[in-house]
Design a protein around this motif. Structure first.
Motif, PDB file in Angstrom:
ATOM      1  N   GLY A 172       0.806  -1.219   0.000  1.00 51.39           N
ATOM      2  CA  GLY A 172       0.000   0.000   0.000  1.00 51.39           C
ATOM      3  C   GLY A 172       0.836   1.264   0.000  1.00 51.39           C
ATOM      4  N   ASP A 173       2.066   1.175   0.507  1.00 52.63           N
ATOM      5  CA  ASP A 173       2.939   2.352   0.522  1.00 52.63           C
ATOM      6  C   ASP A 173       3.283   2.825  -0.888  1.00 52.63           C
ATOM      7  N   VAL A 174       3.221   1.930  -1.877  1.00 53.22           N
ATOM      8  CA  VAL A 174       3.487   2.331  -3.261  1.00 53.22           C
ATOM      9  C   VAL A 174       2.421   3.304  -3.746  1.00 53.22           C
ATOM     10  N   ARG A 198       7.625  15.481   1.189  1.00 50.79           N
ATOM     11  CA  ARG A 198       8.275  14.710   2.245  1.00 50.79           C
ATOM     12  C   ARG A 198       7.537  13.406   2.507  1.00 50.79           C
ATOM     13  N   ALA A 199       6.208  13.474   2.554  1.00 50.32           N
ATOM     14  CA  ALA A 199       5.423  12.264   2.792  1.00 50.32           C
ATOM     15  C   ALA A 199       5.604  11.267   1.650  1.00 50.32           C
ATOM     16  N   TRP A 218       8.008   6.135  -0.073  1.00 50.81           N
ATOM     17  CA  TRP A 218       8.847   5.332  -0.962  1.00 50.81           C
ATOM     18  C   TRP A 218      10.026   4.723  -0.213  1.00 50.81           C
ATOM     19  N   MET A 219      10.600   5.479   0.720  1.00 49.03           N
ATOM     20  CA  MET A 219      11.686   4.938   1.531  1.00 49.03           C
ATOM     21  C   MET A 219      11.202   3.764   2.373  1.00 49.03           C
ATOM     22  N   ARG A 220       9.992   3.891   2.923  1.00 47.82           N
ATOM     23  CA  ARG A 220       9.412   2.791   3.697  1.00 47.82           C
ATOM     24  C   ARG A 220       9.312   1.540   2.829  1.00 47.82           C
ATOM     25  N   PHE A 221       8.762   1.705   1.634  1.00 48.57           N
ATOM     26  CA  PHE A 221       8.595   0.558   0.746  1.00 48.57           C
ATOM     27  C   PHE A 221       9.944  -0.061   0.395  1.00 48.57           C
ATOM     28  N   SER A 222      10.915   0.770   0.083  1.00 47.22           N
ATOM     29  CA  SER A 222      12.231   0.265  -0.316  1.00 47.22           C
ATOM     30  C   SER A 222      12.909  -0.476   0.825  1.00 47.22           C
ATOM     31  N   ILE A 223      12.897   0.114   2.006  1.00 46.08           N
ATOM     32  CA  ILE A 223      13.564  -0.504   3.159  1.00 46.08           C
ATOM     33  C   ILE A 223      12.878  -1.807   3.547  1.00 46.08           C
ATOM     34  N   ASN A 224      11.562  -1.774   3.665  1.00 44.07           N
ATOM     35  CA  ASN A 224      10.838  -2.979   4.096  1.00 44.07           C
ATOM     36  C   ASN A 224      10.891  -4.089   3.047  1.00 44.07           C
ATOM     37  N   THR A 225      10.895  -3.712   1.773  1.00 48.00           N
ATOM     38  CA  THR A 225      10.957  -4.722   0.723  1.00 48.00           C
ATOM     39  C   THR A 225      12.325  -5.405   0.694  1.00 48.00           C
ATOM     40  N   VAL A 226      13.393  -4.618   0.807  1.00 50.90           N
ATOM     41  CA  VAL A 226      14.746  -5.169   0.703  1.00 50.90           C
ATOM     42  C   VAL A 226      15.189  -5.834   1.996  1.00 50.90           C
ATOM     43  N   ALA A 274      10.918  -0.165   8.762  1.00 49.72           N
ATOM     44  CA  ALA A 274      10.871   1.283   8.553  1.00 49.72           C
ATOM     45  C   ALA A 274      10.251   2.002   9.745  1.00 49.72           C
ATOM     46  N   THR A 275       9.202   1.414  10.328  1.00 44.86           N
ATOM     47  CA  THR A 275       8.581   2.035  11.499  1.00 44.86           C
ATOM     48  C   THR A 275       9.559   2.067  12.662  1.00 44.86           C
ATOM     49  N   ASP A 276      10.301   0.993  12.847  1.00 47.38           N
ATOM     50  CA  ASP A 276      11.311   0.952  13.915  1.00 47.38           C
ATOM     51  C   ASP A 276      12.389   2.006  13.695  1.00 47.38           C
ATOM     52  N   MET A 277      12.603   2.401  12.438  1.00 48.45           N
ATOM     53  CA  MET A 277      13.603   3.417  12.115  1.00 48.45           C
ATOM     54  C   MET A 277      13.034   4.831  12.216  1.00 48.45           C
ATOM     55  N   GLY A 278      11.750   4.946  12.555  1.00 52.05           N
ATOM     56  CA  GLY A 278      11.140   6.260  12.735  1.00 52.05           C
ATOM     57  C   GLY A 278      10.493   6.831  11.497  1.00 52.05           C
ATOM     58  N   LEU A 279      10.342   6.013  10.439  1.00 52.82           N
ATOM     59  CA  LEU A 279       9.681   6.484   9.226  1.00 52.82           C
ATOM     60  C   LEU A 279       8.176   6.246   9.360  1.00 52.82           C
ATOM     61  N   GLU A 280       7.431   7.324   9.449  1.00 51.16           N
ATOM     62  CA  GLU A 280       5.988   7.236   9.661  1.00 51.16           C
ATOM     63  C   GLU A 280       5.279   6.824   8.377  1.00 51.16           C
ATOM     64  N   ARG A 281       4.215   6.031   8.527  1.00 48.37           N
ATOM     65  CA  ARG A 281       3.404   5.661   7.362  1.00 48.37           C
ATOM     66  C   ARG A 281       2.432   6.800   7.046  1.00 48.37           C
ATOM     67  N   HIS A 282       2.393   7.211   5.782  1.00 53.36           N
ATOM     68  CA  HIS A 282       1.489   8.273   5.319  1.00 53.36           C
ATOM     69  C   HIS A 282       0.499   7.643   4.344  1.00 53.36           C
TER      70      HIS A 282
END
Length: 251
Positions: A91-93, A106-107, A112-120, A130-138
């Protein structure tokens, strides 16, 4: 029981039927179905909506809820959380695209950073690093995008099988369906199975809230309507909606 099991097939068929009937509310609206002058201005089609709501309740109690309960019973909570993370990551895509359409740079970048980090690093999104790294889901969809662009929500609608909506959200539904990242899955059988699993998982995550609603709400229809409209308005304005105008009769 194979992958083409009865629960997944049932949910898959429900999803297909819901797609075919999602425009029913708008069709009836255009055809001139209206209530009297005492109608709720946000819900002028309440008699029709209540009938569809009742139909949805019958289908949910007879088919969807039992499947969700069976899924919860046989699937460990850790696995269910991984399934939730996986589909949220997809859904982040679409959230990235809608944040960009709303000029929220920024959102969009964080989505996109969330998707990239969690996917890889999160094994395809099963783990939400990504959430543990402080990247909020928008989380954003095209209905919210239309709202940000100034398109009014229009009357409240209850869609067959799909549930609460508005004219704006119903009009946005085909675009949201096209923006679903599952469309990138090349094999239609795999795509259908993943869609069915997502529907089952979503309903399973709502079992506890549904039980509380069944016990607490005097009028489940009105509570669901008011809650949905309030949440959607808050989402369009990122949690800070302006005050609603006071009706003339209340001044």
């Amino acid at each position: 029981m194979t992958v083409e099991s009865t629960p997944l097939n049932t949910m898959k068929n429900i999803a297909r039927y819901a797609t075919l009937t999602s425009a029913a509310g708008i069709f009836v609206l255009i055809s001139g179905c209206a209530t009297g002058p005492q109608a709720n201005p946000r819900d002028p089609l309440e008699p029709m909506n209540r009938q569809i709501f009742g139909f949805n309740e019958v289908v949910d109690n007879a088919v969807v809820k039992p499947v969700a309960k069976a899924y919860t019973y046989v699937t460990p909570s850790l696995v269910r959380q991984g399934v939730t993370n996986f589909f949220s990551n997809l859904g982040d895509v679409w959230s990235t695209a809608n944040n960009a359409l709303q000029f929220k740079g920024r959102a969009a970048a964080e989505s996109w950073m969330r998707f990239s980090i969690n996917t890889v690093f999160g094994i395809g999104g099963v783990f939400d690093l990504a959430t543990d790294m402080g990247l909020e889901r928008h989380k954003e969809d095209f209905g919210q995008t239309l709202g940000v662009w100034g398109v009014p929500s229009g009357p409240y609608l209850v869609l067959p099988l799909l549930g609460p909506s508005t004219v704006r959200d119903t009009a946005a539904l085909p675009v949201d369906m096209q923006g679903n990242a599952l469309n990138a899955v090349p094999h239609s059988g795999d795509r259908d199975r993943l869609t069915g699993l997502n529907l089952i998982n979503i309903r399973a995550n709502l079992l506890r809230a549904g039980a509380v609603l069944d016990e607490a709400a005097l009028d489940k229809y009105s509570f669901t309507r008011d809650f949905y409209l309030q949440v959607r308005r808050s989402e369009v304005y990122d949690g800070n909606p302006p005050d609603l105008p006071v009706p003339d009769a209340a001044k």
